[in-house]
Write a protein that holds these residues in place. Structure first.
Motif, PDB file in Angstrom:
ATOM      1  N   LYS A 144      41.436  43.244  26.560  1.00  0.00           N
ATOM      2  CA  LYS A 144      40.989  43.112  27.949  1.00  0.00           C
ATOM      3  C   LYS A 144      41.118  41.653  28.385  1.00  0.00           C
ATOM      4  O   LYS A 144      40.889  40.750  27.598  1.00  0.00           O
ATOM      5  CB  LYS A 144      39.526  43.530  28.069  1.00  0.00           C
ATOM      6  N   ILE A 145      41.473  41.485  29.629  1.00  0.00           N
ATOM      7  CA  ILE A 145      41.525  40.143  30.197  1.00  0.00           C
ATOM      8  C   ILE A 145      40.115  39.806  30.667  1.00  0.00           C
ATOM      9  O   ILE A 145      39.518  40.546  31.439  1.00  0.00           O
ATOM     10  CB  ILE A 145      42.568  40.090  31.330  1.00  0.00           C
ATOM     11  N   LYS A 146      39.581  38.711  30.143  1.00  0.00           N
ATOM     12  CA  LYS A 146      38.170  38.396  30.370  1.00  0.00           C
ATOM     13  C   LYS A 146      37.946  37.292  31.383  1.00  0.00           C
ATOM     14  O   LYS A 146      36.857  37.157  31.912  1.00  0.00           O
ATOM     15  CB  LYS A 146      37.513  37.996  29.048  1.00  0.00           C
ATOM     16  N   SER A 147      38.954  36.475  31.651  1.00  0.00           N
ATOM     17  CA  SER A 147      38.760  35.379  32.605  1.00  0.00           C
ATOM     18  C   SER A 147      40.016  35.223  33.454  1.00  0.00           C
ATOM     19  O   SER A 147      41.108  35.626  33.042  1.00  0.00           O
ATOM     20  CB  SER A 147      38.467  34.078  31.874  1.00  0.00           C
ATOM     21  N   THR A 148      39.843  34.627  34.613  1.00  0.00           N
ATOM     22  CA  THR A 148      40.993  34.477  35.509  1.00  0.00           C
ATOM     23  C   THR A 148      42.053  33.559  34.904  1.00  0.00           C
ATOM     24  O   THR A 148      43.233  33.724  35.189  1.00  0.00           O
ATOM     25  CB  THR A 148      40.544  33.953  36.881  1.00  0.00           C
ATOM     26  N   GLN A 149      41.661  32.640  34.028  1.00  0.00           N
ATOM     27  CA  GLN A 149      42.660  31.776  33.379  1.00  0.00           C
ATOM     28  C   GLN A 149      43.657  32.599  32.569  1.00  0.00           C
ATOM     29  O   GLN A 149      44.801  32.205  32.409  1.00  0.00           O
ATOM     30  CB  GLN A 149      42.002  30.766  32.427  1.00  0.00           C
ATOM     31  N   ILE A 200      51.927  40.843  35.613  1.00  0.00           N
ATOM     32  CA  ILE A 200      51.280  39.695  36.248  1.00  0.00           C
ATOM     33  C   ILE A 200      52.381  38.773  36.755  1.00  0.00           C
ATOM     34  O   ILE A 200      53.189  38.277  35.973  1.00  0.00           O
ATOM     35  CB  ILE A 200      50.404  38.925  35.238  1.00  0.00           C
ATOM     36  N   GLU A 201      52.413  38.548  38.053  1.00  0.00           N
ATOM     37  CA  GLU A 201      53.358  37.589  38.625  1.00  0.00           C
ATOM     38  C   GLU A 201      52.710  36.208  38.703  1.00  0.00           C
ATOM     39  O   GLU A 201      53.339  35.211  38.425  1.00  0.00           O
ATOM     40  CB  GLU A 201      53.796  38.041  40.026  1.00  0.00           C
ATOM     41  N   ASP A 202      51.435  36.189  39.102  1.00  0.00           N
ATOM     42  CA  ASP A 202      50.742  34.916  39.269  1.00  0.00           C
ATOM     43  C   ASP A 202      49.267  35.190  39.534  1.00  0.00           C
ATOM     44  O   ASP A 202      48.880  36.319  39.803  1.00  0.00           O
ATOM     45  CB  ASP A 202      51.346  34.139  40.449  1.00  0.00           C
ATOM     46  N   PHE A 203      48.476  34.142  39.472  1.00  0.00           N
ATOM     47  CA  PHE A 203      47.079  34.235  39.895  1.00  0.00           C
ATOM     48  C   PHE A 203      46.714  32.948  40.600  1.00  0.00           C
ATOM     49  O   PHE A 203      46.971  31.864  40.085  1.00  0.00           O
ATOM     50  CB  PHE A 203      46.118  34.451  38.717  1.00  0.00           C
ATOM     51  N   GLN A 204      46.159  33.090  41.794  1.00  0.00           N
ATOM     52  CA  GLN A 204      45.688  31.928  42.531  1.00  0.00           C
ATOM     53  C   GLN A 204      44.284  32.218  43.012  1.00  0.00           C
ATOM     54  O   GLN A 204      44.038  33.272  43.608  1.00  0.00           O
ATOM     55  CB  GLN A 204      46.621  31.621  43.701  1.00  0.00           C
ATOM     56  N   LYS A 205      43.388  31.292  42.721  1.00  0.00           N
ATOM     57  CA  LYS A 205      41.963  31.474  42.991  1.00  0.00           C
ATOM     58  C   LYS A 205      41.700  31.959  44.426  1.00  0.00           C
ATOM     59  O   LYS A 205      40.909  32.865  44.640  1.00  0.00           O
ATOM     60  CB  LYS A 205      41.248  30.137  42.739  1.00  0.00           C
ATOM     61  N   ASN A 206      42.360  31.351  45.403  1.00  0.00           N
ATOM     62  CA  ASN A 206      42.077  31.682  46.809  1.00  0.00           C
ATOM     63  C   ASN A 206      42.784  32.948  47.285  1.00  0.00           C
ATOM     64  O   ASN A 206      42.439  33.487  48.335  1.00  0.00           O
ATOM     65  CB  ASN A 206      42.426  30.495  47.720  1.00  0.00           C
ATOM     66  N   GLU A 208      40.318  38.978  43.530  1.00  0.00           N
ATOM     67  CA  GLU A 208      39.622  38.930  42.239  1.00  0.00           C
ATOM     68  C   GLU A 208      38.405  39.857  42.210  1.00  0.00           C
ATOM     69  O   GLU A 208      38.155  40.546  41.224  1.00  0.00           O
ATOM     70  CB  GLU A 208      39.195  37.479  41.977  1.00  0.00           C
ATOM     71  N   ASP A 209      37.658  39.902  43.307  1.00  0.00           N
ATOM     72  CA  ASP A 209      36.428  40.711  43.303  1.00  0.00           C
ATOM     73  C   ASP A 209      36.681  42.214  43.412  1.00  0.00           C
ATOM     74  O   ASP A 209      35.760  43.008  43.335  1.00  0.00           O
ATOM     75  CB  ASP A 209      35.441  40.235  44.377  1.00  0.00           C
ATOM     76  N   ASN A 210      37.955  42.611  43.575  1.00  0.00           N
ATOM     77  CA  ASN A 210      38.291  44.040  43.585  1.00  0.00           C
ATOM     78  C   ASN A 210      38.807  44.521  42.227  1.00  0.00           C
ATOM     79  O   ASN A 210      39.102  45.690  42.046  1.00  0.00           O
ATOM     80  CB  ASN A 210      39.322  44.342  44.679  1.00  0.00           C
ATOM     81  N   ILE A 211      38.896  43.624  41.263  1.00  0.00           N
ATOM     82  CA  ILE A 211      39.403  44.004  39.940  1.00  0.00           C
ATOM     83  C   ILE A 211      38.238  44.477  39.076  1.00  0.00           C
ATOM     84  O   ILE A 211      37.327  43.712  38.786  1.00  0.00           O
ATOM     85  CB  ILE A 211      40.150  42.838  39.281  1.00  0.00           C
ATOM     86  N   ALA A 212      38.259  45.761  38.727  1.00  0.00           N
ATOM     87  CA  ALA A 212      37.229  46.307  37.836  1.00  0.00           C
ATOM     88  C   ALA A 212      37.536  45.898  36.393  1.00  0.00           C
ATOM     89  O   ALA A 212      36.658  45.456  35.666  1.00  0.00           O
ATOM     90  CB  ALA A 212      37.168  47.821  37.963  1.00  0.00           C
ATOM     91  N   SER A 213      38.799  46.058  35.988  1.00  0.00           N
ATOM     92  CA  SER A 213      39.212  45.626  34.658  1.00  0.00           C
ATOM     93  C   SER A 213      40.718  45.470  34.612  1.00  0.00           C
ATOM     94  O   SER A 213      41.449  46.080  35.384  1.00  0.00           O
ATOM     95  CB  SER A 213      38.757  46.614  33.579  1.00  0.00           C
ATOM     96  N   ALA A 214      41.155  44.644  33.693  1.00  0.00           N
ATOM     97  CA  ALA A 214      42.586  44.457  33.442  1.00  0.00           C
ATOM     98  C   ALA A 214      42.759  44.374  31.940  1.00  0.00           C
ATOM     99  O   ALA A 214      41.946  43.776  31.250  1.00  0.00           O
ATOM    100  CB  ALA A 214      43.072  43.181  34.114  1.00  0.00           C
ATOM    101  N   GLN A 215      43.805  45.009  31.469  1.00  0.00           N
ATOM    102  CA  GLN A 215      44.014  45.108  30.023  1.00  0.00           C
ATOM    103  C   GLN A 215      45.495  44.909  29.728  1.00  0.00           C
ATOM    104  O   GLN A 215      46.346  45.502  30.394  1.00  0.00           O
ATOM    105  CB  GLN A 215      43.571  46.497  29.592  1.00  0.00           C
ATOM    106  N   LEU A 216      45.790  44.086  28.741  1.00  0.00           N
ATOM    107  CA  LEU A 216      47.182  43.924  28.320  1.00  0.00           C
ATOM    108  C   LEU A 216      47.689  45.237  27.748  1.00  0.00           C
ATOM    109  O   LEU A 216      46.963  45.945  27.059  1.00  0.00           O
ATOM    110  CB  LEU A 216      47.300  42.840  27.243  1.00  0.00           C
TER     111      LEU A 216
END
Length: 85
Positions: A7-12, A42-48, A66-74
């Motif tokens: 599971k992906i646990k942080s936005t980093q 995953i193409e990219d992630f930007q905080k804003n 970000e606040d709409n993501i319930a979970s993400a898993q590799l």
């Protein structure tokens, strides 16, 4: 082994695993669909902006807050013939 389907646990980690395939579960559907589960890359992630994600089926680029993501898993992708062992 948690390494393959972790599971992906942080936005980093979206940045660390950029280009990798993930299974994404949303809290609320997007783009006028009832779909809350997506498979893609995953193409990219930007905080804003959020997660920039390429859908595996439609090849559409989706932007998911970000606040709409319930979970993400590799998702581990098999390469070659290793399944036969």
């Amino acid at each position: 082994s948690p390494g393959l389907e972790r599971k992906i646990k942080s936005t980093q980690e979206y940045t660390i695993f950029k280009g990798k395939k993930i299974k994404l579960k949303l809290k609320t559907p997007i783009n006028n669909t009832n779909n809350k589960v997506f498979h893609g890359f995953i193409e990219d992630f930007q905080k804003n902006i959020g997660l920039i994600f390429r859908d595996e089926n439609s090849q559409e680029i989706l932007t998911i807050k970000e606040d709409n993501i319930a979970s993400a898993q590799l998702v581990f992708e098999y390469k070659g013939e290793e399944e036969n062992e």
